[in-house]
Design an enzyme around this catalytic site. Structure first.
Site, short mmCIF file in Angstrom:
data_model
loop_
_atom_site.label_atom_id
_atom_site.label_comp_id
_atom_site.label_asym_id
_atom_site.label_seq_id
_atom_site.Cartn_x
_atom_site.Cartn_y
_atom_site.Cartn_z
N ARG A 224 0.81 -1.23 0.00
CA ARG A 224 -0.18 0.08 0.08
C ARG A 224 0.90 1.32 0.01
O ARG A 224 1.97 1.19 0.59
CB ARG A 224 -0.95 -0.11 1.06
N HIS A 272 -1.45 -0.06 -9.85
CA HIS A 272 -2.25 -0.97 -8.88
C HIS A 272 -2.61 -2.26 -9.75
O HIS A 272 -4.08 -2.46 -9.73
CB HIS A 272 -3.35 -0.25 -8.11
#
Ligand code: NDP
Length: 309
Positions: A224, A272
């Site tokens: 993250r 992502h």
């Protein structure tokens, strides 16, 4: 009849509804699956944090919220969420993450860039070390990190892994706790971040942590964005302490066009895509959990709300 509300982002319905219905049918579950349902009738919510649904108060008989993503940082602190929260483990996520990390680790380990883009046709004879001579550290040894560490060790890398609680993984040197973090970072030549985003993991890769890595280390972050202090990483890239960062996740996504990571010669930005839950496989995990919930058995992959993951 088990009533299931599908409340993930609208684009997901088409890919999820058929495999989910099929998996629920195979499980022999008499069910209704819909994107719209009176809240007081809903037994389970199949969820993703990009959903418009953010207030769970009206779902008075909901037995569980079943997240189709692995990461739960955007929902775990929601005070209206009182039923149990389960997250996605499996669903193709592990295989995808192993492939992403192995691909990018091998790119850096083998120095592939020098040969793929070589406009000057430079014959620079510099054979790479063997994997057994390369120290790799994986922060986070959960569903994803443990398998990534195992597979890196299978290739031959010298792998150290770090987690909150003690772990044993064949072929991997495992550490935990604050003291363990220093040891895990010290001298690491490739660092892989597979921690969740929680109050305890924010900026874990800061100036001090970066200084512990081997000079010219490679950083791979499919965990993250908030795990990294962006300014500290940019400074480490400029000084050569970090040779290259491959980043899949960011504090703000999509990564803003004016962010210095875009176009930085020693940063690779991936949007992502490290790993995505595959609907067909993920549907099996969801169906199994609903079956367990209906049978009064403990749910799989429950989130520890206090720990935040
Ligand atoms: P898990 O919850 O299974 O594993 C998390 C790991 O991090 C565990 O080993 C846990 O330790 C460790 N950890 C958590 N907090 C701390 C801490 N404070 N100190 C030390 N270790 C800590 O998660 P997954 O492996 O399934 O996923 C990891 C993350 O990967 C997700 O949270 C998500 O952010 C990211 N992800 C990214 C994707 C992408 O496409 N880029 C796709 C899927 C996930 P312990 O084992 O002791 O509990």
């Amino acid at each position: 009849m088990t009533n299931i509300l599908f409340a993930a982002g609208p684009s997901r319905w088409e890919s999820w509804a058929p495999p989910l219905r099929a998996a629920l049918d195979r499980a022999g579950l008499d069910h209704t699956l819909s994107r719209e349902m009176a809240p007081e009738l809903v037994d389970y919510i199949v969820y993703a944090p990009d959903s418009e649904l953010q207030d769970f108060t009206p779902f008075t008989r909901c037995k569980a919220v079943l997240n189709i993503w692995a990461g739960v940082e955007a929902i775990v602190g929601n005070p209206t969420l009182t039923p149990p929260l389960a997250r996605m483990v499996g669903g193709g996520l592990t295989e995808g993450m192993v492939e992403y990390v192995l691909g990018h680790a091998l790119r850096h380990h083998l120095g592939m860039d020098a040969h793929i883009v070589n406009p000057g046709h430079r014959w620079h004879w510099a054979p790479p070390p063997l994997a057994s001579e390369r120290r790799v550290t994986v922060l986070g040894l959960g569903a994803l990190g443990a398998e990534v560490a195992r597979k890196l060790a299978d290739v031959g890398f010298r792998v150290t892994g770090w987690s909150r609680r003690p772990k044993q993984i064949a072929g991997v040197h495992t550490l935990n706790g604050a003291d363990g973090l220093d040891k895990a970072l010290r001298g690491a030549e490739i660092l892989v971040l597979l921690l969740p985003d929680t109050p305890a993991t924010g900026n874990i890769l800061n100036k001090e942590a970066l200084a512990l890595l081997a000079e010219g280390a490679f950083v791979i972050n499919p965990g993250r964005g908030p795990l990294i202090d962006d300014d500290a990483l940019l400074a480490a890239l400029d000084s050569g302490q970090v040779a290259h960062a491959t980043l899949d996740v960011f504090r703000q996504e999509p990564l803003p066009q004016d962010h210095p990571f875009w176009g930085h010669p020693r940063v690779t930005v991936t949007p992502h895509v490290a790993s995505e839950t595959r609907a067909t496989k993920g549907a099996e995990v969801i169906a199994e959990n609903i079956l367990r919930g209906d049978a009064g058995q403990p749910l799989l992959h429950l989130v520890d709300r206090a720990a935040g993951y």
